[in-house]
Design a protein around this motif. Structure first.
Motif, PDB file in Angstrom:
ATOM      1  N   ALA A 111      38.991 -71.052  28.557  1.00  0.00           N
ATOM      2  CA  ALA A 111      40.045 -70.072  28.295  1.00  0.00           C
ATOM      3  C   ALA A 111      41.120 -70.186  29.374  1.00  0.00           C
ATOM      4  O   ALA A 111      40.858 -70.683  30.470  1.00  0.00           O
ATOM      5  CB  ALA A 111      39.471 -68.656  28.267  1.00  0.00           C
ATOM      6  N   GLU A 112      42.317 -69.692  29.048  1.00  0.00           N
ATOM      7  CA  GLU A 112      43.426 -69.686  29.999  1.00  0.00           C
ATOM      8  C   GLU A 112      44.034 -68.299  30.089  1.00  0.00           C
ATOM      9  O   GLU A 112      43.967 -67.522  29.135  1.00  0.00           O
ATOM     10  CB  GLU A 112      44.509 -70.696  29.592  1.00  0.00           C
ATOM     11  CG  GLU A 112      44.101 -72.127  29.792  1.00  0.00           C
ATOM     12  CD  GLU A 112      45.270 -73.103  29.717  1.00  0.00           C
ATOM     13  OE1 GLU A 112      46.412 -72.721  30.079  1.00  0.00           O
ATOM     14  OE2 GLU A 112      45.032 -74.241  29.301  1.00  0.00           O
ATOM     15  N   ALA A 113      44.645 -68.019  31.241  1.00  0.00           N
ATOM     16  CA  ALA A 113      45.299 -66.729  31.466  1.00  0.00           C
ATOM     17  C   ALA A 113      46.353 -66.895  32.555  1.00  0.00           C
ATOM     18  O   ALA A 113      46.431 -67.941  33.207  1.00  0.00           O
ATOM     19  CB  ALA A 113      44.270 -65.676  31.881  1.00  0.00           C
ATOM     20  N   ARG A 114      47.151 -65.845  32.745  1.00  0.00           N
ATOM     21  CA  ARG A 114      48.092 -65.760  33.872  1.00  0.00           C
ATOM     22  C   ARG A 114      47.628 -64.635  34.766  1.00  0.00           C
ATOM     23  O   ARG A 114      47.099 -63.631  34.293  1.00  0.00           O
ATOM     24  CB  ARG A 114      49.507 -65.464  33.377  1.00  0.00           C
ATOM     25  CG  ARG A 114      50.189 -66.658  32.761  1.00  0.00           C
ATOM     26  CD  ARG A 114      51.538 -66.271  32.172  1.00  0.00           C
ATOM     27  NE  ARG A 114      52.516 -65.867  33.167  1.00  0.00           N
ATOM     28  CZ  ARG A 114      53.454 -66.671  33.672  1.00  0.00           C
ATOM     29  NH1 ARG A 114      53.521 -67.921  33.294  1.00  0.00           N
ATOM     30  NH2 ARG A 114      54.330 -66.220  34.538  1.00  0.00           N
ATOM     31  N   LEU A 115      47.843 -64.805  36.059  1.00  0.00           N
ATOM     32  CA  LEU A 115      47.375 -63.815  37.031  1.00  0.00           C
ATOM     33  C   LEU A 115      48.398 -63.647  38.146  1.00  0.00           C
ATOM     34  O   LEU A 115      48.837 -64.632  38.742  1.00  0.00           O
ATOM     35  CB  LEU A 115      46.034 -64.277  37.629  1.00  0.00           C
ATOM     36  CG  LEU A 115      45.500 -63.433  38.781  1.00  0.00           C
ATOM     37  CD1 LEU A 115      44.988 -62.093  38.265  1.00  0.00           C
ATOM     38  CD2 LEU A 115      44.399 -64.182  39.506  1.00  0.00           C
ATOM     39  N   HIS A 116      48.742 -62.395  38.430  1.00  0.00           N
ATOM     40  CA  HIS A 116      49.574 -62.086  39.589  1.00  0.00           C
ATOM     41  C   HIS A 116      48.629 -61.761  40.737  1.00  0.00           C
ATOM     42  O   HIS A 116      47.757 -60.896  40.599  1.00  0.00           O
ATOM     43  CB  HIS A 116      50.502 -60.902  39.295  1.00  0.00           C
ATOM     44  CG  HIS A 116      51.367 -60.544  40.442  1.00  0.00           C
ATOM     45  ND1 HIS A 116      51.618 -59.244  40.797  1.00  0.00           N
ATOM     46  CD2 HIS A 116      52.045 -61.312  41.338  1.00  0.00           C
ATOM     47  CE1 HIS A 116      52.413 -59.230  41.848  1.00  0.00           C
ATOM     48  NE2 HIS A 116      52.679 -60.467  42.193  1.00  0.00           N
ATOM     49  N   CYS A 117      48.787 -62.458  41.863  1.00  0.00           N
ATOM     50  CA  CYS A 117      47.911 -62.248  43.025  1.00  0.00           C
ATOM     51  C   CYS A 117      48.780 -62.014  44.260  1.00  0.00           C
ATOM     52  O   CYS A 117      49.158 -62.952  44.965  1.00  0.00           O
ATOM     53  CB  CYS A 117      46.999 -63.454  43.217  1.00  0.00           C
ATOM     54  SG  CYS A 117      45.819 -63.238  44.558  1.00  0.00           S
ATOM     55  N   PRO A 118      49.115 -60.734  44.544  1.00  0.00           N
ATOM     56  CA  PRO A 118      49.995 -60.424  45.677  1.00  0.00           C
ATOM     57  C   PRO A 118      49.464 -60.871  47.034  1.00  0.00           C
ATOM     58  O   PRO A 118      50.223 -61.322  47.883  1.00  0.00           O
ATOM     59  CB  PRO A 118      50.124 -58.895  45.620  1.00  0.00           C
ATOM     60  CG  PRO A 118      49.858 -58.552  44.191  1.00  0.00           C
ATOM     61  CD  PRO A 118      48.831 -59.551  43.739  1.00  0.00           C
ATOM     62  N   SER A 119      48.161 -60.773  47.252  1.00  0.00           N
ATOM     63  CA  SER A 119      47.602 -61.117  48.568  1.00  0.00           C
ATOM     64  C   SER A 119      47.394 -62.615  48.742  1.00  0.00           C
ATOM     65  O   SER A 119      47.218 -63.087  49.867  1.00  0.00           O
ATOM     66  CB  SER A 119      46.266 -60.405  48.785  1.00  0.00           C
ATOM     67  OG  SER A 119      45.246 -61.014  48.012  1.00  0.00           O
ATOM     68  N   GLY A 120      47.364 -63.363  47.640  1.00  0.00           N
ATOM     69  CA  GLY A 120      47.084 -64.788  47.720  1.00  0.00           C
ATOM     70  C   GLY A 120      45.601 -65.106  47.826  1.00  0.00           C
ATOM     71  O   GLY A 120      45.214 -66.255  47.977  1.00  0.00           O
ATOM     72  N   GLU A 121      44.764 -64.081  47.728  1.00  0.00           N
ATOM     73  CA  GLU A 121      43.314 -64.280  47.835  1.00  0.00           C
ATOM     74  C   GLU A 121      42.598 -63.405  46.816  1.00  0.00           C
ATOM     75  O   GLU A 121      42.968 -62.258  46.602  1.00  0.00           O
ATOM     76  CB  GLU A 121      42.844 -63.947  49.247  1.00  0.00           C
ATOM     77  CG  GLU A 121      41.448 -64.413  49.523  1.00  0.00           C
ATOM     78  CD  GLU A 121      41.253 -64.837  50.966  1.00  0.00           C
ATOM     79  OE1 GLU A 121      40.094 -65.091  51.304  1.00  0.00           O
ATOM     80  OE2 GLU A 121      42.223 -64.909  51.736  1.00  0.00           O
ATOM     81  N   LEU A 122      41.553 -63.971  46.201  1.00  0.00           N
ATOM     82  CA  LEU A 122      40.770 -63.250  45.195  1.00  0.00           C
ATOM     83  C   LEU A 122      39.338 -63.064  45.669  1.00  0.00           C
ATOM     84  O   LEU A 122      38.673 -64.042  46.036  1.00  0.00           O
ATOM     85  CB  LEU A 122      40.756 -64.030  43.879  1.00  0.00           C
ATOM     86  CG  LEU A 122      42.099 -64.215  43.189  1.00  0.00           C
ATOM     87  CD1 LEU A 122      41.978 -65.252  42.077  1.00  0.00           C
ATOM     88  CD2 LEU A 122      42.598 -62.891  42.638  1.00  0.00           C
ATOM     89  N   ALA A 123      38.865 -61.830  45.647  1.00  0.00           N
ATOM     90  CA  ALA A 123      37.476 -61.534  45.987  1.00  0.00           C
ATOM     91  C   ALA A 123      36.629 -61.610  44.725  1.00  0.00           C
ATOM     92  O   ALA A 123      37.091 -61.273  43.637  1.00  0.00           O
ATOM     93  CB  ALA A 123      37.363 -60.133  46.597  1.00  0.00           C
ATOM     94  N   LEU A 124      35.398 -62.054  44.866  1.00  0.00           N
ATOM     95  CA  LEU A 124      34.445 -62.031  43.761  1.00  0.00           C
ATOM     96  C   LEU A 124      33.835 -60.635  43.697  1.00  0.00           C
ATOM     97  O   LEU A 124      33.482 -60.063  44.734  1.00  0.00           O
ATOM     98  CB  LEU A 124      33.341 -63.066  43.996  1.00  0.00           C
ATOM     99  CG  LEU A 124      33.768 -64.513  43.836  1.00  0.00           C
ATOM    100  CD1 LEU A 124      32.701 -65.441  44.404  1.00  0.00           C
ATOM    101  CD2 LEU A 124      34.010 -64.840  42.384  1.00  0.00           C
ATOM    102  N   TRP A 125      33.711 -60.097  42.482  1.00  0.00           N
ATOM    103  CA  TRP A 125      33.150 -58.765  42.276  1.00  0.00           C
ATOM    104  C   TRP A 125      32.049 -58.822  41.227  1.00  0.00           C
ATOM    105  O   TRP A 125      32.209 -59.460  40.188  1.00  0.00           O
ATOM    106  CB  TRP A 125      34.222 -57.812  41.743  1.00  0.00           C
ATOM    107  CG  TRP A 125      35.132 -57.240  42.779  1.00  0.00           C
ATOM    108  CD1 TRP A 125      35.992 -57.919  43.581  1.00  0.00           C
ATOM    109  CD2 TRP A 125      35.273 -55.871  43.119  1.00  0.00           C
ATOM    110  NE1 TRP A 125      36.673 -57.054  44.384  1.00  0.00           N
ATOM    111  CE2 TRP A 125      36.252 -55.787  44.127  1.00  0.00           C
ATOM    112  CE3 TRP A 125      34.681 -54.692  42.654  1.00  0.00           C
ATOM    113  CZ2 TRP A 125      36.639 -54.576  44.685  1.00  0.00           C
ATOM    114  CZ3 TRP A 125      35.085 -53.492  43.211  1.00  0.00           C
ATOM    115  CH2 TRP A 125      36.045 -53.439  44.224  1.00  0.00           C
ATOM    116  N   GLY A 126      30.952 -58.108  41.471  1.00  0.00           N
ATOM    117  CA  GLY A 126      29.914 -57.920  40.474  1.00  0.00           C
ATOM    118  C   GLY A 126      30.150 -56.613  39.738  1.00  0.00           C
ATOM    119  O   GLY A 126      30.854 -55.728  40.240  1.00  0.00           O
ATOM    120  N   VAL A 127      29.560 -56.472  38.573  1.00  0.00           N
ATOM    121  CA  VAL A 127      29.735 -55.256  37.775  1.00  0.00           C
ATOM    122  C   VAL A 127      29.211 -54.040  38.539  1.00  0.00           C
ATOM    123  O   VAL A 127      29.927 -53.056  38.725  1.00  0.00           O
ATOM    124  CB  VAL A 127      29.034 -55.383  36.404  1.00  0.00           C
ATOM    125  CG1 VAL A 127      29.131 -54.076  35.627  1.00  0.00           C
ATOM    126  CG2 VAL A 127      29.629 -56.521  35.594  1.00  0.00           C
TER     127      VAL A 127
END
Length: 156
Positions: free
Chosen positions: A86-102
Motif C-alpha cells: 500500500a502507499e500513502a502520504r505523510l506529514h512528519c513535522p519532527s522528521g522522526e517517527l516513533a513506533l507505537w503499539g495498540v
C-alpha cells in the motif's frame, strides 16, 4: 536514479493486530494512536502525523526495514514474497517517527526521516502474514511477519 539515504532494521512489538508509525512530536498529531484506528480495516491507513498498519497476528514481534530515499525508489516486488502492499502520504513535522503499539503505546524504537519538517510519500510491503496468523494462535512468534517501509520526499 533514486539513491538510498539510510536504512534501519527494527523490531516491532505488535499487539491487538496493529501498530503505528507516529510523529515523535505528539503535539503535531491531532489523534494519538490508537485513537481513530480502524481495527481490522485497511492494511495501511494514513492520519495526520501517523501511519496505522494492520497486522495479521494478534501478538508477536515483526521485523521492519525502514528505508529513506532521496526520490521515488524502484518497486520492491522482487525483494520478498509480499502479501500486502500500500502507499500513502505523510506529514512528519519532527522528521522522526516513533513506533507505537495498540495497548503498549510508544516503543523505544523510532525511524529517522530527516532533520526538518517534511511531506513524505510512503510505500509499505508485508510478507509472512498467513504464517503469523497461524502461529500467533499458538504462541508469540518472532520475525515471521516482515515489513519493508520506503519513504521519499513527496512532490509538491
Amino acid at each position: 536514479m533514486a539513491e538510498l539515504i539510510q536504512q534501519q532494521e527494527l523490531d516491532v512489538e505488535v499487539d491487538f493486530y496493529g501498530f503505528a508509525l507516529q510523529d515523535l512530536d505528539d503535539t503535531q498529531v491531532p489523534l494519538e494512536y490508537p485513537e481513530g484506528r480502524e481495527a481490522g480495516g485497511a492494511f495501511l491507513t494514513a492520519h495526520e502525523g501517523r501511519l496505522d498498519i494492520e497486522s495479521a497476528g494478534h501478538t508477536h514481534t515483526a521485523a521492519l526495514t525502514a528505508e529513506v530515499w532521496d526520490a521515488e525508489p524502484p518497486a520492491a516486488e522482487d525483494r520478498g514474497a509480499w502479501e500486502e502492499r500500500a502507499e500513502a502520504r505523510l506529514h512528519c513535522p519532527s522528521g522522526e517517527l516513533a513506533l507505537w503499539g495498540v495497548a503498549t503505546g510508544p516503543m523505544d524504537a523510532s525511524v529517522h526521516l530527516s532533520d526538518m519538517d517534511g511531506m513524505w510519500q510512503v510505500r509499505v510491503y508485508c510478507e509472512g502474514r498467513r504464517e503469523v496468523q497461524r502461529l500467533a494462535q499458538e504462541g508469540v512468534p518472532e520475525g515471521i511477519e516482515r515489513y519493508l517501509v520506503q519513504f521519499w520526499p513527496a512532490a509538491g
